[in-house]
Design a protein around this motif. Sequence first.
Motif, PDB file in Angstrom:
ATOM      1  N   ALA A 300      15.380  61.720  24.230  1.00 21.51           N
ATOM      2  CA  ALA A 300      13.963  61.532  24.526  1.00 21.51           C
ATOM      3  C   ALA A 300      13.299  62.879  24.742  1.00 21.51           C
ATOM      4  O   ALA A 300      13.915  63.828  25.194  1.00 21.51           O
ATOM      5  N   ASP A 305       9.176  57.717  26.685  1.00 19.78           N
ATOM      6  CA  ASP A 305       9.478  57.683  25.255  1.00 19.78           C
ATOM      7  C   ASP A 305       9.730  56.240  24.845  1.00 19.78           C
ATOM      8  O   ASP A 305      10.734  55.638  25.238  1.00 19.78           O
ATOM      9  N   ARG A 307      10.456  53.744  21.795  1.00 14.72           N
ATOM     10  CA  ARG A 307      10.976  53.862  20.434  1.00 14.72           C
ATOM     11  C   ARG A 307      11.273  52.487  19.837  1.00 14.72           C
ATOM     12  O   ARG A 307      12.042  51.717  20.395  1.00 14.72           O
ATOM     13  N   GLN A 329       4.996  58.331  22.501  1.00 14.45           N
ATOM     14  CA  GLN A 329       5.462  59.240  23.535  1.00 14.45           C
ATOM     15  C   GLN A 329       4.302  59.608  24.437  1.00 14.45           C
ATOM     16  O   GLN A 329       3.168  59.753  23.976  1.00 14.45           O
TER      17      GLN A 329
END
Length: 630
Positions: A300, A305, A307, A329
């Motif tokens: 990260a 973060d 994802r 982010q």
Amino acid sequence: MSGGLTRLLRRSPRAAAGGGLLLALVLLALLAPVLTPFSPTAQTFGPWLQPGGVHPLGTTPLGQDLWAQLVYGARLTLLIGFTAGLVATAIGTALGLSAAYFGGRTNEAINVLTNVFLVLPGLPLLIITSAFLRGGGVWSVIVVISLTGWAWGARVLRAQALTLRHQDFVNAAIASGERPARVIFAEMLPNLAGLIAASFFSTALYAVLSEAGLAFLGIGDVSQVTWGTMLYWAQAKGALLQGAWWWVAAPGLGIALLGTAFALVNFGIDEVTNPRVIHSVKATRVLRSGRRAQLAASGAQGLMDIRHLSAGYLTPQGPVRAVRDVSLQVAPGEFLGLAGESGCGKSTLAFAATRLLDAPGVVFDGEVRLKGLDLLDLEPDALREVRWKRYSLVFQASMNILNPVLRVREQVYDAMQAHGVHDRARLEARARELFALVGLREADLGAFPHQLSGGMKQRVAIAMALALEPELVVMDEPTTALDVVVQRQILQEIDAVRRRLGISIVFITHDLSLLVEMSDRIAIMYAGEVVEEAPARVLYAAPHHPYTRRLMSAFPALDGPVERREGIPGRPPSLAQDLPYCPFFDRCPSRMPGTCDVDKPARVEVAPAHSVACFLHSPAVKKEEAHAAD
């Protein structure tokens, strides 16, 4: 109908277990002539025969087959339970809803009647009434139990219906001219389905137990064969003294299994009709595929973060994917704006990332890391330690989170006390500091919520979110319910606090004009996906995605000539369906048939820190991952 029942049983193991047990008992009653060739009243066998052979439960001292009595007795026992339950529930529901809807003298009269039946002792009332109707057979028992068992259900339903009666959707239905019957049966009744089901099952069990109690005392019609009369004759003939304990155990076990079946089905209905009842104390349910290890290995980079996050809701009609493969982010100290029209998945993204997505919401896939800590992996206790200390939230219309009977001071203290701050002087000093940060007077700490305006209560909610100096604050449309002047004031204060404390803020709104001025970076969501992301000034000056351009043009300029503004025609696609093509295709003025309606554009960087998912700027096609069904 059968498909809906199948899905219900599949979603709720409790309902499936209870339904299976109840079905077995019903089949036991219906198939009595198949399960035994003997009459339950025939006295043709030897007395006190032991269980075995053609008499699985033995015989009575009069030579009657006990297994025949058990299976045939299930018929009348279930008939009494279901019929009395239905009648008593119908009476309680009718009176409870009538009292709540009509109010006034109707409510007072029904309330007095309910209180009278609640005050009268149940068993003596049953005994006295049964004595007058003795000899009337099983129907007299049903009438007696129905007339004495409705009051508790009516009281509970009235209380809940009174709350519903003052909800906005009911007031809107009344204001639109709907008739009382339509409001009661179409608007209010469906919201009470779980409560009515609970009332039915509890009343049905009460009826079975009451019949058994009356029969055991010899007040009911003991010439009938029920599980209750089996218990009566067992004690009258001294079954336990003769060692024939199975004569007592068999009907007792039947009644216990029936009560268990009612309870399990009731729990299952609660779980399906109101999942929060079962899952309210649990963290967001996480269903993730094997791609997780690959994501973890990539590391990260930001404060938070996100994802490849996919999240949504499990419904009887199938999964609804409100967030689809989103990656974002949040840098330390950054103000990230998240914009898009209503229903595009912004709030679901925020609640999924922070593990506050209540059932039936789930996370299907992806990762959410806060400085390397995977929030989706944390157990509820560990998550409780992290939440509010390292990140906090300000909810939409969060001024409503304030308890009306507690002073504001005590509510500001709560989060700090939950995380180990108990010194009164420290609590008071921190509360005053927080109020100064958000522009409130110290004297407001001693106020009750109703003494504060909407904007002041919103500032209190923001102060509470900052109490433990978290690194990240997620704000889900916190100023939507406020007028534009107060909105701007609060946003300016939020931005000033953010700069002063060095915290990061994720600010969610459908108002793009608010974000352009305050945000460092803006992400645009549509149909559960991030379609464009860029620094705020870059996005304002040169939006690339047609949806972003449409959003920008929907807001009028503050100066210049008067222009006609238009919204975006059409509507977003259903998030319950798969979208293997561009989700904006049907509404896009620049769509390319044969391309946009066949493949999904990949999100690519078209300039430094500026990414967009559109075939107008890149021919890259996004590779779709297989979805987990549940």
